[in-house]
Design an enzyme around this catalytic site. Structure first.
Site, PDB file in Angstrom:
ATOM      1  N   ASN A 179     -10.622  -2.838  -6.399  1.00 19.37           N
ATOM      2  CA  ASN A 179      -9.791  -1.925  -7.208  1.00 19.37           C
ATOM      3  C   ASN A 179     -10.365  -1.670  -8.606  1.00 19.37           C
ATOM      4  O   ASN A 179      -9.996  -0.697  -9.273  1.00 19.37           O
ATOM      5  CB  ASN A 179      -8.350  -2.455  -7.345  1.00 19.37           C
ATOM      6  N   ARG A 204     -11.618   1.855  -9.368  1.00 15.26           N
ATOM      7  CA  ARG A 204     -10.710   3.003  -9.559  1.00 15.26           C
ATOM      8  C   ARG A 204     -10.884   3.574 -10.976  1.00 15.26           C
ATOM      9  O   ARG A 204     -11.424   2.901 -11.861  1.00 15.26           O
ATOM     10  CB  ARG A 204      -9.267   2.551  -9.356  1.00 15.26           C
ATOM     11  N   ARG A 222       0.060   7.672  -2.689  1.00 13.94           N
ATOM     12  CA  ARG A 222       0.605   8.754  -1.844  1.00 13.94           C
ATOM     13  C   ARG A 222       2.061   9.038  -2.184  1.00 13.94           C
ATOM     14  O   ARG A 222       2.508  10.175  -2.179  1.00 13.94           O
ATOM     15  CB  ARG A 222       0.470   8.360  -0.355  1.00 13.94           C
ATOM     16  N   SER A 236      -7.243  -5.786  -5.971  1.00 17.30           N
ATOM     17  CA  SER A 236      -8.401  -6.363  -5.269  1.00 17.30           C
ATOM     18  C   SER A 236      -9.659  -6.283  -6.130  1.00 17.30           C
ATOM     19  O   SER A 236      -9.704  -5.522  -7.111  1.00 17.30           O
ATOM     20  CB  SER A 236      -8.637  -5.614  -3.953  1.00 17.30           C
ATOM     21  N   THR A 237     -10.683  -7.036  -5.725  1.00 17.66           N
ATOM     22  CA  THR A 237     -11.964  -6.972  -6.457  1.00 17.66           C
ATOM     23  C   THR A 237     -12.498  -5.527  -6.408  1.00 17.66           C
ATOM     24  O   THR A 237     -13.112  -5.050  -7.360  1.00 17.66           O
ATOM     25  CB  THR A 237     -13.008  -7.926  -5.826  1.00 17.66           C
ATOM     26  N   ASP A 264       0.827  -1.210   0.000  1.00 15.00           N
ATOM     27  CA  ASP A 264       0.000   0.000   0.000  1.00 15.00           C
ATOM     28  C   ASP A 264       0.860   1.258   0.000  1.00 15.00           C
ATOM     29  O   ASP A 264       1.961   1.259   0.536  1.00 15.00           O
ATOM     30  CB  ASP A 264      -0.904  -0.030   1.249  1.00 15.00           C
ATOM     31  N   ARG A 278       1.636  -5.031   6.094  1.00 10.33           N
ATOM     32  CA  ARG A 278       0.971  -3.988   5.307  1.00 10.33           C
ATOM     33  C   ARG A 278       1.823  -2.727   5.393  1.00 10.33           C
ATOM     34  O   ARG A 278       2.241  -2.328   6.476  1.00 10.33           O
ATOM     35  CB  ARG A 278      -0.438  -3.685   5.820  1.00 10.33           C
ATOM     36  N   ARG A 298      -0.678   8.865 -10.157  1.00  8.34           N
ATOM     37  CA  ARG A 298      -0.692   7.635  -9.361  1.00  8.34           C
ATOM     38  C   ARG A 298       0.044   6.480 -10.061  1.00  8.34           C
ATOM     39  O   ARG A 298       0.726   5.685  -9.420  1.00  8.34           O
ATOM     40  CB  ARG A 298      -2.134   7.222  -9.071  1.00  8.34           C
TER      41      ARG A 298
END
Ligand code: FPP
Length: 246
Positions: free
Chosen positions: A69, A72, A25, A66-67, A21, A189, A34
Site C-alpha cells: 500500500n 499508493r 470503490r 499492506s507493505t 477491501d 475478505r 478514495r
C-alpha cells in the site's frame, strides 16, 4: 430467528482475520475521493470490534495497511495515516471499557513518527487487557514476515543457539510476528475479491475462507454474523476424514 440468535455460542472462532477491501470503490460509487471511503471504513472497524467482543472472539486481526500500500498516491497514504491516528484516539475509550488489548504486526518503524508514537502509547495503555486481542496489520506483508522469521532463525543457527535439524514448525511459529497468537480460524475478505493478498500466509494454513460481496464501509454486524454462521456450518477436518472426527 435472527442471524445472531442462530449463532452457536460454543463454536465461536477463536481467531478471526479480515481483509477490509472495497473502500475505494465505495467512495467512487458516491462520486467521492478514495479517502472518503477509508473514513467511512473506520465506522465498520468500530462495529466489527464491538461485535467481536460481544461474540467472545478472542483474537481479531485487521489488515489495515499492506507493505504494497506504500505504492499508493502520497495523498491517499497520508490520509490513511491521519485516519489511523484519529481512530486510535477516538477508539481508546472503547478499548478501555471493553478490555481490548491492542497489538500491531508489520514494520511499525516504517510508519510516520506520530502514528508510531500513538500506537506505542495505545499498546502500552492496553497491555494488561485480556477480553480480546485486536491486532492491526500495518505496513504488513506475509512474505516480509517470513523473510524476517528466517533471518532471525538463521542468526540463531550461526550463533549455535539452535541446530538446523531442530527447526520445526513450532520454532518457525515462535519467530513470526504473530508468535503469541493462535492460527486463524476464519478469514473474511470483503468486496467480492477472492484473493489472500500476502496476508498471514503461514497462519491461514487451515483457516476457513469467507468472501463477502459487501464493500467494507457497508459491512455491518449482520454481515459478521453471516460469516460466522457460514463458518459454523463447515466441517474442519485438518487433513483427517469425516469419520475420524466423530
Ligand atoms: C482496502 O480498500 C482498504 C485499505 C487499503 C485500508 C483499510 C483502512 C481502513 C478500513 C480505515 C483505517 C483503519 C483503521 C484500523 C483505523 P481499497 O482502498 O483497496 O478499496 P478498492 O479495492 O475498492 O480500491
Amino acid at each position: 430467528m435472527s442471524l445472531k440468535e442462530q449463532i452457536n455460542t460454543s463454536k465461536i472462532p477463536q481467531h478471526v482475520a479480515i481483509i477490509m477491501d472495497g473502500n475505494g470503490r465505495w467512495a467512487k460509487s458516491q462520486g467521492m475521493m478514495r479517502a472518503f471511503g477509508h473514513e467511512n471504513g473506520t465506522k465498520s472497524v468500530k462495529t466489527v470490534i464491538e461485535t467481536s467482543v460481544k461474540l467472545g472472539i478472542g483474537y481479531l486481526t485487521l489488515y489495515a495497511f499492506s507493505t504494497e500500500n506504500w505504492k499508493r498516491p502520497k495523498l491517499e497514504v497520508n490520509a490513511l495515516m491521519r485516519l489511523l491516528v484519529k481512530s486510535l484516539r477516538s477508539e481508546l475509550p472503547l478499548f478501555h471499557s471493553k478490555k481490548v488489548r491492542l497489538n500491531i504486526i508489520g514494520d511499525i518503524n516504517s510508519l510516520p513518527d506520530k502514528a508510531k508514537r500513538e500506537l506505542e502509547s495505545a499498546i502500552e495503555e492496553t497491555k494488561d487487557y485480556n477480553e480480546m486481542v485486536l491486532t492491526l496489520a500495518l505496513s504488513y506483508g506475509a512474505r516480509e514476515e517470513l523473510v524476517n522469521t528466517f533471518q532471525e532463525i538463521a542468526d540463531k543457527v550461526k550463533n549455535n543457539l539452535i541446530s538446523p535439524h531442530l527447526i520445526t514448525e513450532q520454532v518457525i511459529k515462535e519467530h513470526l510476528y504473530t508468535k503469541s497468537m493462535p492460527d486463524v480460524d476464519l478469514l473474511i475478505r470483503t468486496s467480492g475479491e477472492q484473493r489472500i493478498s500476502n496476508f498471514l500466509l503461514w497462519q491461514i494454513a487451515y483457516a476457513e475462507l469467507f468472501f463477502s460481496p459487501v464493500l467494507w464501509p457497508d459491512f455491518t454486524a449482520e454481515h459478521l454474523y453471516e460469516a460466522i454462521l457460514n463458518y459454523q456450518q463447515r466441517e474442519r477436518r485438518f487433513g483427517k476424514t469425516s469419520e475420524q472426527l466423530t
